[in-house]
Design an enzyme around this catalytic site. Structure first.
Site: not given
Length: 197
Positions: A78, A118-121
């Site tokens: 993102v 994970g996170g924005d991945e």
């Protein structure tokens, strides 16, 4: 032991065994239910509803193990996610992730594995997909996300966009790790190019 006493003991022992068997069966059902819930928790990202990294890794390994099968991997990041969190708050960041996941789900085939790493991945594993088709689909992902910004309940519009990197097995990779490495390199090249605009 008198027959009446023996019969009473037998009935008592039999009843106890039946109660223990019923309790064990009930505990087994409860344990199976808990194991199923844990398996679902391990398989599904709770925020986006996408598959987890573990599911994607398993699917990628199976795909590259079949030498004759073409498989593509698209890694997705993102754009400016930290700025979204800093400007609108982490709850809106979560909303942005679920919004983007929904746009990608609309564009994926039933055989694709769409996962949150994970996170924005995020990532999409595309079995039976040539590199050229994977690149075209990755561009479609970018366009689909950009075309539908996130609208907040108060009416504010949050523009969202993604960067993507694609890799292909067996033409660019022969192992799942190679596939990730190639897609990751392509993703970071795309991110660097966008940052220079």
């Amino acid at each position: 032991m008198p027959v009446a006493d023996a019969a009473l003991d037998l009935a008592l022992v039999g009843s106890t065994l039946l109660l223990m068997a019923a309790a064990a069966a009930r505990a087994g059902v409860a344990q199976d239910r808990l194991v199923g819930q844990l398996r679902r928790l391990a398989d599904v990202d709770p925020l986006t509803g996408l598959a987890t990294r573990r599911i994607l890794d398993d699917a990628a390994q199976r795909a590259v193990d079949r030498d004759a099968a073409e498989t593509a991997l698209v890694l997705i990041d993102v754009d400016w996610f930290k700025e979204i969190n800093d400007t609108y708050g982490h709850a809106v960041g979560d909303d942005a992730l679920t919004h983007i996941a929904a746009r990608l789900i609309e564009r994926c085939r039933a055989v694709d594995v769409l996962a949150r790493l994970g996170g924005d991945e995020l990532a999409v594993l595309m079995p039976g997909c040539s590199f050229d088709i994977a690149v075209a689909r990755a561009k479609d992902f970018v366009d689909a996300v950009r075309a539908r910004p996130l609208t907040l309940p108060d009416g504010r519009v949050v523009p969202v966009s993604i960067s993507v990197g694609a890799a292909h097995a067996p033409s660019q990779a022969h192992t799942a790790r190679d596939l990730y490495t190639s897609a990751d390199a392509a993703l970071y090249a795309a991110k660097r190019a966008r940052r220079t605009l």
